[in-house]
Design a protein around this motif. Structure first.
Motif, mmCIF file in Angstrom:
data_model
loop_
_atom_site.group_PDB
_atom_site.id
_atom_site.type_symbol
_atom_site.label_atom_id
_atom_site.label_comp_id
_atom_site.label_asym_id
_atom_site.label_seq_id
_atom_site.Cartn_x
_atom_site.Cartn_y
_atom_site.Cartn_z
ATOM 1 N N ALA A 78 39.389 46.430 38.575
ATOM 2 C CA ALA A 78 39.545 46.985 39.931
ATOM 3 C C ALA A 78 38.253 46.832 40.723
ATOM 4 C CB ALA A 78 39.956 48.461 39.854
ATOM 5 N N VAL A 128 38.068 43.348 42.001
ATOM 6 C CA VAL A 128 38.961 43.138 43.145
ATOM 7 C C VAL A 128 38.324 43.719 44.405
ATOM 8 C CG1 VAL A 128 41.231 43.663 44.124
ATOM 9 C CG2 VAL A 128 41.019 43.104 41.691
ATOM 10 N N ARG A 129 37.657 44.871 44.267
ATOM 11 C CA ARG A 129 36.950 45.477 45.398
ATOM 12 C C ARG A 129 35.843 44.549 45.920
ATOM 13 N NH1 ARG A 129 36.119 50.274 42.549
ATOM 14 N NH2 ARG A 129 38.225 51.099 42.780
ATOM 15 N N ARG A 131 37.501 41.663 47.814
ATOM 16 C CA ARG A 131 38.051 42.076 49.115
ATOM 17 C C ARG A 131 36.928 42.377 50.100
ATOM 18 N NH1 ARG A 131 43.123 46.013 47.323
ATOM 19 N NH2 ARG A 131 44.343 44.351 46.332
#
Lengths: 99, 99, 99, 99
Positions: C23, C26-27, C30
């Motif tokens: 996660a 992914v942060r 992004r």
């Protein structure tokens, strides 16, 4: 169907040292009578498709049996129908072009 | 043994357009009754080890039968003995932490 | 040079649960303004080569900073000079052949 | 940040023989002063993150320049913060356990 495979087994949940698990996989592959070459990020394997994949399955089973609750493996698989090519042929073919 | 796999089949010797070969592999996997999710760089598969790998072998055979003289495939394989986990569980587990 | 990447980051030495680390990656992706799609065995990324690889490096740094002493990542990288192709184009191209 | 990488470059749209493209990549890596070991399914590379990835980018550029309209590469990347480890260390660590 003959196959050239590159196998990289990563056990999770057993700390940072993984060489004992990798060594056990190499043992499984050799006991299966497969030609292998271990490098710094995996093991090349050459053989019949069914024999190679039976050994790969046994690697997962053995690594779990040694205590790893999770295993994440990366495999590359090469097959060709145009001609026979061994692992040594592949390396030699590159090296000849580097002279 | 249940397995989550990511399969990326690359046919060589058939030009730059490979989607027909990839689609044929997805068809093989679905016909085998396996759960699949196709993304931009492969296909996630979930199922029993032996069923999944029988289908993967059939993918290679089918891609060769469609005319590709050489196939280079990359597979990731995840197994765990601590608990059952589906493909959806894995994605959800990441997404929950992104909220 | 535009690139489509599939990124699978595996932290070692932090137990079997890795979704918090995934996660975080992914942060990072992004926050870098990159298009992403997370599936059950990795994350597809689309963007400029230098931006994508700067973000991948930051993923490794961040996962180490979160406490993982070892990280083993698998990446697939696709580039083409014949035409522009997005992640969505690739999936659509396969799906059209499955109807 | 030091990194051990395994690089496998697959050019598409240039037929089944890819060794000339692989050899060109090995040349790029060596010219960059990086330690390499070529095996039957890729090339191990050891070095500083930024130097390694600058060379990997140059590999893609060079393979396109040689005429491949599409390139699909698989890379494995290992980093660790707990201790320094070379490619030779990794292989030796496995081999010691096989005696």
């Amino acid at each position: 169907m003959n196959v050239i495979v590159d196998l990289c087994v990563v056990p999770l949940g057993v700390g940072v040292s993984v060489s004992a698990y990798v060594a056990e996989c190499v043992r499984v592959l050799r006991d299966a009578g497969l030609a292998t070459h271990t490098h710094a990020y995996g093991t090349n394997i050459e053989g019949d498709w069914d024999q190679v994949f039976a050994a790969v399955k046994q690697c997962h089973e053995r690594v779990h049996a040694l205590g790893a609750p999770r295993v994440s493996t990366t495999i590359k698989i090469g097959t060709r129908t145009d001609r026979m090519q061994t692992m040594d042929d592949k390396v030699r073919s590159v090296e000849e072009k580097l002279i």
